[in-house]
Design a protein around this motif. Sequence first.
Motif, PDB file in Angstrom:
ATOM      1  N   PHE A   1      47.292  34.701  33.069  1.00  0.00           N
ATOM      2  CA  PHE A   1      47.968  33.557  32.465  1.00  0.00           C
ATOM      3  C   PHE A   1      48.407  33.907  31.040  1.00  0.00           C
ATOM      4  O   PHE A   1      47.701  34.617  30.327  1.00  0.00           O
ATOM      5  CB  PHE A   1      47.006  32.357  32.367  1.00  0.00           C
ATOM      6  CG  PHE A   1      46.362  31.966  33.655  1.00  0.00           C
ATOM      7  CD1 PHE A   1      45.248  32.645  34.131  1.00  0.00           C
ATOM      8  CD2 PHE A   1      46.845  30.893  34.389  1.00  0.00           C
ATOM      9  CE1 PHE A   1      44.631  32.275  35.318  1.00  0.00           C
ATOM     10  CE2 PHE A   1      46.238  30.521  35.577  1.00  0.00           C
ATOM     11  CZ  PHE A   1      45.133  31.212  36.044  1.00  0.00           C
TER      12      PHE A   1
ATOM     13  N   ARG B   1      49.927  35.970  40.054  1.00  0.00           N
ATOM     14  CA  ARG B   1      48.835  36.317  40.959  1.00  0.00           C
ATOM     15  C   ARG B   1      49.241  37.582  41.695  1.00  0.00           C
ATOM     16  O   ARG B   1      50.365  37.662  42.220  1.00  0.00           O
ATOM     17  CB  ARG B   1      48.531  35.209  41.960  1.00  0.00           C
ATOM     18  CG  ARG B   1      47.408  35.620  42.921  1.00  0.00           C
ATOM     19  CD  ARG B   1      46.900  34.502  43.779  1.00  0.00           C
ATOM     20  NE  ARG B   1      46.366  33.439  42.942  1.00  0.00           N
ATOM     21  CZ  ARG B   1      46.578  32.157  43.202  1.00  0.00           C
ATOM     22  NH1 ARG B   1      47.306  31.774  44.218  1.00  0.00           N
ATOM     23  NH2 ARG B   1      46.053  31.251  42.423  1.00  0.00           N
TER      24      ARG B   1
ATOM     25  N   SER C   1      41.146  34.465  41.696  1.00  0.00           N
ATOM     26  CA  SER C   1      41.850  33.284  42.194  1.00  0.00           C
ATOM     27  C   SER C   1      40.915  32.079  42.296  1.00  0.00           C
ATOM     28  O   SER C   1      39.832  32.166  42.875  1.00  0.00           O
ATOM     29  CB  SER C   1      42.441  33.591  43.567  1.00  0.00           C
ATOM     30  OG  SER C   1      43.178  32.487  44.039  1.00  0.00           O
ATOM     31  N   LYS C   2      41.316  30.976  41.685  1.00  0.00           N
ATOM     32  CA  LYS C   2      40.621  29.688  41.703  1.00  0.00           C
ATOM     33  C   LYS C   2      39.276  29.701  40.962  1.00  0.00           C
ATOM     34  O   LYS C   2      38.508  28.758  41.067  1.00  0.00           O
ATOM     35  CB  LYS C   2      40.407  29.194  43.134  1.00  0.00           C
ATOM     36  CG  LYS C   2      41.709  28.970  43.883  1.00  0.00           C
ATOM     37  CD  LYS C   2      41.489  28.208  45.172  1.00  0.00           C
ATOM     38  CE  LYS C   2      42.703  28.174  46.052  1.00  0.00           C
ATOM     39  NZ  LYS C   2      43.948  27.846  45.345  1.00  0.00           N
ATOM     40  N   GLU C   3      38.997  30.753  40.215  1.00  0.00           N
ATOM     41  CA  GLU C   3      37.748  30.795  39.453  1.00  0.00           C
ATOM     42  C   GLU C   3      38.020  30.630  37.957  1.00  0.00           C
ATOM     43  O   GLU C   3      39.163  30.465  37.526  1.00  0.00           O
ATOM     44  CB  GLU C   3      36.999  32.087  39.755  1.00  0.00           C
ATOM     45  CG  GLU C   3      36.537  32.163  41.207  1.00  0.00           C
ATOM     46  CD  GLU C   3      35.632  33.350  41.476  1.00  0.00           C
ATOM     47  OE1 GLU C   3      35.298  33.556  42.654  1.00  0.00           O
ATOM     48  OE2 GLU C   3      35.247  34.060  40.531  1.00  0.00           O
ATOM     49  N   THR C   4      36.951  30.657  37.173  1.00  0.00           N
ATOM     50  CA  THR C   4      37.032  30.416  35.738  1.00  0.00           C
ATOM     51  C   THR C   4      37.977  31.391  35.048  1.00  0.00           C
ATOM     52  O   THR C   4      37.954  32.587  35.333  1.00  0.00           O
ATOM     53  CB  THR C   4      35.635  30.541  35.110  1.00  0.00           C
ATOM     54  OG1 THR C   4      34.778  29.605  35.744  1.00  0.00           O
ATOM     55  CG2 THR C   4      35.671  30.261  33.612  1.00  0.00           C
ATOM     56  N   GLN C   5      38.772  30.864  34.124  1.00  0.00           N
ATOM     57  CA  GLN C   5      39.672  31.708  33.351  1.00  0.00           C
ATOM     58  C   GLN C   5      38.952  32.248  32.121  1.00  0.00           C
ATOM     59  O   GLN C   5      38.260  31.517  31.414  1.00  0.00           O
ATOM     60  CB  GLN C   5      40.886  30.896  32.898  1.00  0.00           C
ATOM     61  CG  GLN C   5      41.765  30.432  34.051  1.00  0.00           C
ATOM     62  CD  GLN C   5      42.981  29.672  33.595  1.00  0.00           C
ATOM     63  OE1 GLN C   5      43.477  29.865  32.492  1.00  0.00           O
ATOM     64  NE2 GLN C   5      43.494  28.807  34.471  1.00  0.00           N
TER      65      GLN C   5
END
Lengths: 112, 113
Positions: A33, A50, A97-101
Amino acid sequence: DARVTQTPRDKVTEMGQEVTMRCQPILGHNTVFWYRQTMMQGLELLAYFRNRAPLDDSGMPKDRFSAEMPDATLATLKIQPSEPRDSAVYFCASARSKETQYFGPGTRLLVL
Amino acid sequence: DQQVKQNSPSLSVQEGRISILNCDYTNSMFDYFLWYKKYPAEGPTFLISISSIKDKNEDGRFTVFLNKSAKHLSLHIVPSQPGDSAVYFCAAKGKSSGDKLTFGTGTRLAVRP
């Protein structure tokens, strides 16, 4: 201790110059990101990738900003030409993917 | 259009007391909420999160409360410590937004010794 790295940490440039910011995501993270922090807007998402493919760049001014991932270990954000209103702190973050940034330390940009 | 709002830019609290940071959201599609903490010259770090199926989540001194009907969440820090002095960002995401987080503008917490 895995962490996101960003270079440069600080950049001062003159209006009209090209600026390139680089980010090395955490190894194994497939989502990257780019955010911009300003006083008025807080943290705004500029773009994200991604598996190196751009998923959303709707937050990015298209005429002067571009974001790429030449390979899995490098993400770049380029501004050409830069303007004083681009002065901000730019953060890169990475995640599975879909976890903590996880965020990098940021690049503080000042455009004179 | 600020979908996540932190209306208090700053908060000052005495060490040992409770700190309460507030966050409001407007998008009813948000179903997962997070708090990040940021020290100067560093990137934000994840602190605590809550899913919309819960109304409370606790982790040590940190508790997040979610009031879905009011579209409001709060972060409680008890007891507050000087090392908690930082900027706290509230963030939210929904199923349709994938990994995309929407952040608030942040609240600067100062804990006085």
